[in-house]
Write a protein that holds these residues in place. Structure first.
Motif, PDB file in Angstrom:
ATOM      1  N   ASP A 146       0.821  -1.208   0.000  1.00  0.00           N
ATOM      2  CA  ASP A 146       0.000   0.000   0.000  1.00  0.00           C
ATOM      3  C   ASP A 146       0.860   1.265   0.000  1.00  0.00           C
ATOM      4  O   ASP A 146       0.582   2.219  -0.720  1.00  0.00           O
ATOM      5  N   ALA A 153       0.963   4.109  -2.927  1.00  0.00           N
ATOM      6  CA  ALA A 153       0.593   5.479  -2.549  1.00  0.00           C
ATOM      7  C   ALA A 153       1.698   6.450  -2.944  1.00  0.00           C
ATOM      8  O   ALA A 153       1.433   7.542  -3.460  1.00  0.00           O
ATOM      9  N   VAL A 163      -5.234   3.664  -0.283  1.00  0.00           N
ATOM     10  CA  VAL A 163      -4.930   2.587  -1.236  1.00  0.00           C
ATOM     11  C   VAL A 163      -5.525   1.272  -0.736  1.00  0.00           C
ATOM     12  O   VAL A 163      -6.140   0.524  -1.507  1.00  0.00           O
TER      13      VAL A 163
END
Length: 81
Positions: free
Chosen positions: A14, A18, A29
Motif C-alpha cells: 500500500d 501510494a 490505497v
C-alpha cells in the motif's frame, strides 16, 4: 484488472503504491484495493496512468457494480434464513 491484482503482480504494498501515485496515503490505497471505497474521478485517472492503463475506469465500474450487487443480495439472503 482490479487494483489488488495489479499490486500483487507488481509486488507493491500500500505504501509503495501510494508513493507512486502521490497525493494519497497507504490507508486510502488499502480501502480502494479491497473495494471498501472507490477513488474519485481524478484519482481514477491518476491510477490508470500509474498502472500503464492496466487498472482503468471500466475496472472501477465493474468493481462498483459487483459491490452494489453484493449489498442487494445480502438482505435477500438474510430474509430467507
Amino acid at each position: 484488472m482490479r487494483l489488488l491484482d495489479y499490486m500483487r503482480e507488481e509486488g507493491l504494498d500500500d505504501e509503495a503504491f501510494a508513493e507512486r501515485l502521490g497525493e494519497c496515503g497507504p490507508y486510502a490505497v488499502k480501502k480502494w484495493k479491497y473495494g471498501e471505497r472507490e477513488p474519485d474521478a481524478s484519482t481514477i485517472v491518476r491510477i490508470e496512468r500509474a498502472t500503464g492503463g492496466r487498472v482503468g475506469l471500466t475496472d472501477w465500474a465493474a468493481q462498483s457494480d459487483a459491490r452494489k450487487a453484493k449489498r442487494v443480495a445480502a438482505p435477500a439472503e438474510g430474509a430467507a434464513a
